[in-house]
Enzyme design. Structure first.
Site: not given
Length: 252
Positions: A7, A157-159
């Site tokens: 991620c 990162m992904c959020v």
């Protein structure tokens, strides 16, 4: 140190900038503005995106430091979103072979149960951005969703990548401060001491710019029914039903 899984943050410039003060601001005032989550009247949202709440990141020795809080807040969001008839989308990261979130390993499994029904889906991904090469955008469009909330891991990162693309696509995005988390940033000689995870999460919020609605508590986020059910087969508990994202590229 590399964070578990694949991620990895991929910055995306949306053109949104944090507005500058119109007059003189004291150092104390500037720091307060940078550290206090934005509070405003909150309109209901029609969807909840649960980002990478997978066993590797929220349980066991590799869990983010604030995993218990994130799980508690995410459970609350899920319960109220389902009760309101909002669309619920669980994003599930497919890590590279050998990663803690590699597909079909214990760490890859979604930690919270998926409820079958016309308004709940699982979307697998291989990038930070939950919209990249996935059916997420079509799911939201088909369900008529224009306003959504985001929670999960990892904050920067992904959020952040998923929230940023949602903003670029024209969605109204609500990010509850207590419903996302990340890891400490390790010390780097000559650069910085260890950055606590909470500070990293807050910096990730700030970097999203003015258009994201950051609220202090997940409990304050209201939900409304999605205008239409999601198109496609309903999710069975724990089983992704969206088209699997393509295998990760061996070169990054």
């Amino acid at each position: 140190m590399i964070r578990p899984g694949r991620c990895l943050w991929q910055p995306c410039l949306s053109g949104r900038k944090r507005s500058r003060p119109s007059g003189p601001v004291s150092r104390h005032g500037m720091m307060a503005a940078m550290t206090a989550p934005t509070a405003a009247a909150i309109r209901p949202v029609q969807a909840l995106l649960v980002v990478d709440v997978q066993a590797a990141f929220v349980s066991g020795w590799e869990a983010v430091p604030d995993a218990d809080r994130v799980l508690r807040c995410t459970r609350d969001l899920l319960s109220r979103a389902r009760a309101a008839g909002a669309l619920v989308v669980h994003l599930q990261n497919d890590g590279e072979p050998g990663a803690v979130d590699a597909p079909h390993t214990p760490g890859w499994e979604l930690h919270l149960p998926v409820e079958p029904g016309p308004r709940e889906r699982v979307v697998r991904k291989t990038e930070d951005d939950g919209f990249a090469d996935t059916p997420l955008g079509d799911l939201l469009t088909d369900a008529g969703v224009t306003e959504l909330a985001v929670c999960g891991v990892l904050s920067e990162m992904c959020v952040a990548a998923t929230a940023r693309t949602a903003l670029v696509r024209g969605h109204r995005v609500v990010l509850p401060h207590d419903a996302h988390a990340t890891y400490d940033i390790p010390a780097a000689p000559g650069i910085s001491d260890t950055v606590p995870a909470a500070m990293s999460s807050r910096a990730a919020e700030w970097a999203l710019g003015d258009e994201v609605e950051i609220v202090p508590h997940a409990a304050a986020v209201p939900f409304a029914a999605a205008p239409r059910p999601a198109v496609g087969p309903a999710a069975a508990p724990g089983l992704p039903v969206s088209p699997a994202a393509p295998p990760p590229s061996p070169v990054r």
